[in-house]
Design an enzyme around this catalytic site. Structure first.
Site, PDB file in Angstrom:
ATOM      1  N   ALA A 240      94.205  67.254  47.721  1.00 42.46           N
ATOM      2  CA  ALA A 240      93.810  68.658  47.596  1.00 42.46           C
ATOM      3  C   ALA A 240      94.039  69.159  46.170  1.00 42.46           C
ATOM      4  O   ALA A 240      94.954  68.710  45.476  1.00 42.46           O
ATOM      5  CB  ALA A 240      94.600  69.507  48.584  1.00 42.46           C
TER       6      ALA A 240
ATOM      7  N   GLY B 217      94.485  63.900  50.881  1.00 48.07           N
ATOM      8  CA  GLY B 217      93.113  64.063  51.331  1.00 48.07           C
ATOM      9  C   GLY B 217      92.169  63.012  50.783  1.00 48.07           C
ATOM     10  O   GLY B 217      91.137  62.719  51.390  1.00 48.07           O
TER      11      GLY B 217
ATOM     12  N   GLU C 222      92.518  60.277  53.196  1.00 48.87           N
ATOM     13  CA  GLU C 222      91.882  60.707  54.448  1.00 48.87           C
ATOM     14  C   GLU C 222      90.365  60.560  54.365  1.00 48.87           C
ATOM     15  O   GLU C 222      89.712  60.175  55.341  1.00 48.87           O
ATOM     16  CB  GLU C 222      92.273  62.153  54.757  1.00 48.87           C
ATOM     17  CG  GLU C 222      93.725  62.295  55.184  1.00 48.87           C
ATOM     18  CD  GLU C 222      94.125  63.721  55.450  1.00 48.87           C
ATOM     19  OE1 GLU C 222      94.588  64.019  56.559  1.00 48.87           O
ATOM     20  OE2 GLU C 222      93.986  64.561  54.542  1.00 48.87           O
TER      21      GLU C 222
ATOM     22  N   GLU D 188     101.747  64.049  52.152  1.00 46.07           N
ATOM     23  CA  GLU D 188     101.865  65.482  52.420  1.00 46.07           C
ATOM     24  C   GLU D 188     103.278  65.932  52.777  1.00 46.07           C
ATOM     25  O   GLU D 188     103.669  67.060  52.473  1.00 46.07           O
ATOM     26  CB  GLU D 188     100.901  65.881  53.546  1.00 46.07           C
ATOM     27  CG  GLU D 188      99.439  65.952  53.139  1.00 46.07           C
ATOM     28  CD  GLU D 188      98.720  64.617  53.177  1.00 46.07           C
ATOM     29  OE1 GLU D 188      97.490  64.597  52.992  1.00 46.07           O
ATOM     30  OE2 GLU D 188      99.402  63.578  53.382  1.00 46.07           O
TER      31      GLU D 188
END
Length: 300
Positions: A102, A147, A150, A170
């Site tokens: 992010a 992310g 991900e 995270e």
């Protein structure tokens, strides 16, 4: 080539040769670029049917921002509707990085009420990537964190350079993976190992990721920094030679079947098989076999 609304895409006719994202001049059959966030390339010639989506935010280490989510969502929608697309390769245009996760600088400026909706949009984007009907390959030539990993996990196949770094980190920020990581990582490497990596916010290299089953292939990095991309392109070339409808149906059968019991999964396979029986491609495959020549599949 299709122009993606709001993305400022410019098409350029260039030499029909697949490029190396990390080194030298980038040459493509056609090059559709979207501002500073995304590069979308439709290859042709022998590579027709391959689309290369390149993350391109060098100053932000390809961090996932509002702009990147918007541009990539529009791109995926266009790719999904294009029956000529047979394989998608997701890579980075930035040497040494796949995606840092992010965009925390942008996140810090968001009001608390904005964070939840943004994470939902990012999760929806990654779900859309996972739901593309054609095969998807993530080429990880650099760090894929949070992310970024991900996003790679949503792809069917992951290829990494041995020097690449990967992790769902995270918990270091007192949050959890919010775009599918807690669900896709256990499905990829098993529940116990996934818990260990997530709880510890551990980062592994490409070789470790291969041993864990997180990536399918780990390749030694080259001087251009695009070894994983080149291996992904080789794999994509294998995929596009096969019957495109059959490949899509195989993906659907696997994705849906793996989530249910064997009996239901076999019924899903039967239903998918029924979709390929009336196709022209199936008849072409039989004719090519009989005539001892390469098949010419059209996706019909």
């Amino acid at each position: 080539m299709a122009a993606f609304a709001g993305c400022r895409v410019v098409l350029q006719a260039l030499r029909p040769r697949a490029p190396r994202p990390g080194g030298g001049t980038r040459r493509y059959s056609s090059d559709a670029r979207s501002g500073d966030d995304l590069s979308v390339r439709y290859l042709d010639g022998d590579d027709a049917g391959i689309v290369v989506i390149g993350l391109n935010r060098p100053k932000a280490k390809n961090a996932i921002s509002k702009g990147l989510v918007k541009g990539m969502s529009e791109t995926l929608e266009s790719v999904r509707k294009n029956n000529r697309v047979r394989t998608v390769v997701l890579c980075s245009m930035v040497p040494g990085i796949f995606c840092a996760g992010a965009d925390l600088k942008e996140r810090a400026k968001m009001h608390q009420s904005e964070v939840g909706p943004f994470v939902s949009k990012a999760r929806e984007l990654i779900t859309d990537l996972g739901n593309l009907p054609m095969p998807t390959i993530a080429a990880i030539d650099g760090a894929a964190l949070g992310g970024g990993l991900e996003m790679a996990l949503a792809c069917d196949i992951r290829i990494a350079a041995t020097s690449a770094k990967m992790g769902l980190v995270e918990t270091k920020l007192a949050i959890i993976p919010g775009a599918g990581g807690t669900q896709r990582l256990p499905r990829a490497i098993g529940v116990s190992l996934a818990k260990e990596l997530i709880f510890a916010a551990r980062v592994v290299d490409g070789s470790e990721a291969r041993a864990l089953g997180l990536v399918s292939h780990a390749v030694e990095q080259n001087n251009s920094g695009d070894a994983a991309y080149l291996r992904a392109l080789e794999l994509a070339r294998e995929f596009i030679q096969q019957g495109p409808i059959a490949v899509r149906m195989a993906k659907l059968a696997i994705n849906q079947g793996i989530e249910v019991d064997l009996k239901t999964g076999l019924a899903i396979e039967e239903a998918c098989y029924a979709q390929v029986i009336p196709t022209k491609d199936r008849l072409e495959g039989l004719a090519a076999f009989k005539e001892k020549r390469p098949p010419r599949y059209k996706g019909e």
